[in-house]
Enzyme design. Sequence first.
Site, PDB file in Angstrom:
ATOM      1  NE  ARG A 409      29.427  36.095  49.853  1.00  0.00           N
ATOM      2  CZ  ARG A 409      29.215  36.655  48.962  1.00  0.00           C
ATOM      3  NH1 ARG A 409      29.274  35.996  47.628  1.00  0.00           N
ATOM      4  NH2 ARG A 409      29.138  37.872  48.702  1.00  0.00           N
ATOM      5  CG  HIS A 410      27.075  36.452  53.868  1.00  0.00           C
ATOM      6  ND1 HIS A 410      26.352  37.055  53.034  1.00  0.00           N
ATOM      7  CD2 HIS A 410      28.514  37.237  54.099  1.00  0.00           C
ATOM      8  CE1 HIS A 410      27.160  38.069  52.297  1.00  0.00           C
ATOM      9  NE2 HIS A 410      28.487  38.128  53.053  1.00  0.00           N
ATOM     10  CG  HIS A 596      32.258  37.808  55.857  1.00  0.00           C
ATOM     11  ND1 HIS A 596      31.181  38.906  55.681  1.00  0.00           N
ATOM     12  CD2 HIS A 596      32.648  38.000  57.116  1.00  0.00           C
ATOM     13  CE1 HIS A 596      31.015  39.256  56.986  1.00  0.00           C
ATOM     14  NE2 HIS A 596      31.802  38.644  57.786  1.00  0.00           N
TER      15      HIS A 596
END
Length: 684
Positions: A409-410, A596
């Site tokens: 995930r970012h 994400h």
Amino acid sequence: MAELPPRKNATPTKLTKLLISPLQVLLQMGFPKHRAEKALAATGYRNVQLASDWLLAHVNDPTLDDQQPREYLLYLCPAGYLQSQLQEFWARSVRECGRNGAHEFLPHVTLVPPFKVPDSSVPSIVSLLERITEHESHPIPELRLETYISQNFMGFFLNQDSAEVIKVMASRFARELAQINVAAEAHTQALHLTLAYNFPSGQFSTLEYLVRALNPNNGYSHWQLRLYSRDIRLSGKKVYKVVFPHVPRETDELELLLGDFVYVDPEACNNSIDGWIEGISWLTGCSGFLPKNYVEKTAESDAWTLHKSVELNPSADDLDEIDGISASSDQARRLLSQVSPELGSNSGKSSPTVRQEISPPRGVAVRPTELSKCTENYVNSDLDMAGLSPVVERPLAFKQGPRRLFIVRHGERVDFTFGTWIPYCFDESGKYVRKDLNMPLSVPKRQGSPESFFKDCPLTILGETQAGLLGQALRSAGESNKIQHVYCSPSLRSLQTCQNILKGLEIEQSIPISLEPGLFEWLAWYQDSMPQFLTPSEMLDAGFRLREQHQYFIDFSELCDRRESAEQYYMRSHYVTQCALRCTEHIGGDVLLIGHASTLDACSRQLVGGLPRSAQELSRIVHRIPYCSLAAVQQQQQQQCPEEPADDSAEEIGSKPRWKLIEPPVPPMTYSANLRFDWQTLLP
């Protein structure tokens, strides 16, 4: 030397902290006992975080301090192949005949009808269910189902031998509930699983055809005892799911958030004259008016809480063959022949109609149903790799072992950290001004700036640091020479995360980023409009090193259906994952996907043999995936049957490699919230 006197109250150790119950933790946090017990009951005693989140969400719930208990139900639910068949039957019967009474609930056999339990007694009934199933003296025979069809009811009845053993278990559960002052009665009538009832007579022939197509006794299914609970306010109400968000304009309106459910009186819904109805939010417990066209009917059980699921005599062989995706091609053909003789033959013929009617067991490669115009090109399990651009091979500096897939995930994003930041950080001429040390030093130049940053924001400085730390940890774990392929979502925050991870790995100059639009998150979260992403030229100007001549697995133009269902999102993500693995398998090496919070589950779940989650489950799981979380999936040793025929269908169905979630090679990252400092606090 004098001895130290004994401590009266010793400082709690890490071990003693682990032994503290969730209720004790909530009490130490300052929550009243009755509220803490209510929150734990409503969230199934999962963990303290969910319970505290529930309490914060229900701070304006008018019933928060009511002592009204929840209602509980004990169900016998199918799992495995039968569950897949019934899910497909549910979907197709709704699509072709509309909703009937059976669609209000998940497929089940009622063992104990609704009974009320005080919130303080919930752990006791869960322990009671575990104890009864563990000490069940009577062996549970194979549950056999008999199809029953009439003009107003269709379903499966359990055969007598199976039903008697299950009834004994349910009756014992009800009797022991009485010992803790809980009144409940076991279901004494014929045990059955309802498929359809309360349907118009004109739908009889279609429903009959769909029911007779089911094969409930295929030997590849198992059963679970499940204890559910529901809000007492659901009594007499219908459940609707939110399909469009709504911000209240008047004080008597209800805020609508995607992933929420609304309890609505059916008469009020039918008698609405202006398109507005009154409802109660499942997420907050608040009530108010809402636009009727912003919600749609769904099953009541979608708003229930699962407290316990206990497997009944699972067959290890069956679980290995189906859930483990280790069925040989002959086994796969036998399974397919139960759906259609044509599918189980070697003739190479297919039956698209039947394939859409019945969902196959996990591990059998059969084309799923069409999902939408935008997804119909990538729902096929049979990947045509001819159109994909090849990956340029570079020398491998390591001994090649089982391939692994890393999904990240970012990092921390600006908008979630600072809220409405654009008017605060851009002057009248559109020039960016840094107003906090955690804000980026600069932002990329792009079309539509600064408004285009609204749905495509950058990382904070901490977000960039998180990504860099993750890259450094992977390098320390020896992954620099193993990660050979990198695919990234087109969102700015994902690109910046990817860039900083590669810098931490010290491979940013050797491995370019393959931009992949299909890795973008669930489109249902963008109901009004899609983000305006950076163009490839703007990405290059911003310093991102993209792989040239990479052909997108899913083009930007295909991200068009903003009413994308959760199933469609999982299909899209799984397709991208398959493409990334297949078009790089001739080179080898590990693959890194940057996306994400939902990407970690959506890109791994079907790969390891799971089914797509519901919208409700997806909304819950993303809150448990913090910034820069890392998931790791490893390819297992390929298993082949010695007598397996060497044809294309056998290779496609029976000899696909297995993948398994494993512990990541680096530890997770934990950090605390940091309040914004105002120097004027120190003024006299």
